[in-house]
Scaffold this active site. Structure first.
Site, PDB file in Angstrom:
ATOM      1  N   ASP A 213       0.867  -1.123  -0.032  1.00 49.36           N
ATOM      2  CA  ASP A 213       0.023   0.112  -0.208  1.00 49.36           C
ATOM      3  C   ASP A 213       0.980   1.390   0.189  1.00 49.36           C
ATOM      4  O   ASP A 213       0.399   2.381  -0.250  1.00 49.36           O
ATOM      5  CB  ASP A 213      -0.915   0.050   1.273  1.00 49.36           C
ATOM      6  CG  ASP A 213      -2.008   1.246   1.292  1.00 49.36           C
ATOM      7  OD1 ASP A 213      -2.581   1.638   0.047  1.00 49.36           O
ATOM      8  OD2 ASP A 213      -2.388   1.804   2.270  1.00 49.36           O
ATOM      9  N   SER A 234      -7.415   5.267   0.195  1.00 52.33           N
ATOM     10  CA  SER A 234      -7.836   4.129  -0.379  1.00 52.33           C
ATOM     11  C   SER A 234      -9.307   3.762  -0.185  1.00 52.33           C
ATOM     12  O   SER A 234      -9.658   3.924   1.056  1.00 52.33           O
ATOM     13  CB  SER A 234      -6.924   3.110   0.190  1.00 52.33           C
ATOM     14  OG  SER A 234      -5.790   3.170   0.009  1.00 52.33           O
ATOM     15  N   GLN A 284      -6.014  -1.808  -6.309  1.00 49.32           N
ATOM     16  CA  GLN A 284      -6.565  -0.990  -5.410  1.00 49.32           C
ATOM     17  C   GLN A 284      -7.304   0.262  -6.377  1.00 49.32           C
ATOM     18  O   GLN A 284      -6.692   0.851  -7.159  1.00 49.32           O
ATOM     19  CB  GLN A 284      -5.530  -0.104  -4.441  1.00 49.32           C
ATOM     20  CG  GLN A 284      -5.844   0.655  -3.460  1.00 49.32           C
ATOM     21  CD  GLN A 284      -4.744   1.133  -2.702  1.00 49.32           C
ATOM     22  OE1 GLN A 284      -4.622   2.312  -2.866  1.00 49.32           O
ATOM     23  NE2 GLN A 284      -4.184   0.468  -1.910  1.00 49.32           N
TER      24      GLN A 284
END
Length: 299
Positions: A213, A234, A284
């Protein structure tokens, strides 16, 4: 180095409160003062891994970030044993703060099975990490530029002060900070700081979830350097684990953003082992709200 990775000793080390109930604390909090999404994903996967047999290995996870995390309080992780099968088992995880879920995730685990049906993409040809500079060295180089605008200098000092437990070596680093717009693609060598060693494969998957991430969504901003991101978070995060790997060994993180629009952006990533094996695939989507950058004055 020989020092034990803080990702194992602290960041992903959960406190067991009850059956399938854990408490996690925070190590690194971004300048946004929201919890780092990779930490929540990694800790949730640790909690789920406790709820399956040791021989089961995670092969995928799918997550939604539903509320902003509060860095001032711990996170509770509640695991539900959704299904336990002979080959596949599913665990559902809710991350809770202030009595409400901030994150929800489903992780699927599989017993190892052989198959003649095998293929993968080819790893990009890039210089090895030994020939590249670290992100810290790159920042030092940018700070030595006498023409660097003060606002960028402050931003780089903030990054320097962050205690991120990841080592990063960009493959194609720019010569100057805040360069011209470029394709929404980046290649980074990444690994956990410190030593993790040979252990349960699930441990390395949890660390990879944390690493995956970091700087991921920012790939979508590379073609839009005329804008400053005033809000970037996110929305969801998915991962598929294909082959065994060591998260404390260098892996190539290949990131690209095929689409952005509607204040959202999609990013895709592949983590490659040094021997060319595709280890992990990530996808994502996130919210990106921007504002026009001021004129390019050096003052």
């Amino acid at each position: 180095g020989d020092l034990r990775s803080v990702l194992i000793t602290s960041v992903l080390n959960l406190e067991r409160l009850d059956v399938n109930l854990y408490r996690g604390r925070h190590h690194w909090v971004p300048a946004t003062q929201r919890l780092f999404g990779g930490q929540i994903v990694g800790q949730a996967l640790v909690a789920a891994a406790h709820a399956v047999r040791s021989e089961m290995q995670v092969h995928s996870l799918h997550c939604y970030f539903v509320r902003a995390g509060d860095p001032k309080v711990p996170v509770l992780y509640k695991v539900d044993e959704t299904r336990t099968g002979k080959s596949f088992s599913v665990r559902s995880i809710n991350a809770i703060q202030h009595g409400k879920p901030i994150f929800t995730c489903q992780a699927s685990f599989q017993l190892s099975q052989e198959s003649p049906v095998q293929h993968q993409f080819t790893m990009p040809a890039v210089p090895p990490p030994e020939e590249l500079v670290t992100q810290e060295e790159l920042i030092e180089k940018f700070l030595q530029d006498p023409d660097l605008a003060e606002k960028y200098r402050k931003h780089l000092h903030k990054i320097q002060a962050e205690d991120v437990p990841i080592e990063i070596k960009p493959v194609n680093p720019p010569d100057k900070f805040h360069v011209e717009a470029r394709e929404p693609k980046q290649l980074l060598w990444v690994r956990a700081r410190g030593h993790i060693g040979e252990t349960d494969r699930k441990v390395h998957c949890c660390v990879a979830a944390y690493i995956s991430d970091y700087a991921f969504l920012g790939t979508a901003l590379l073609p839009h350097r005329q804008y400053h991101a005033r809000f970037m978070v996110s929305l969801d995060h998915s991962m598929w684990f294909h082959a065994p790997f060591r998260s404390d060994h260098w892996m190539l993180y290949e990131c690209e953003s095929p689409w952005a629009g509607g204040s959202r952006a999609l990013v895709q990533g592949r983590l490659w082992r040094r021997d060319g094996v595709l280890a992990v695939t990530c996808v994502q989507e996130g919210v990106i709200r921007v504002e026009q950058m001021p004129s390019s004055s050096k003052l």
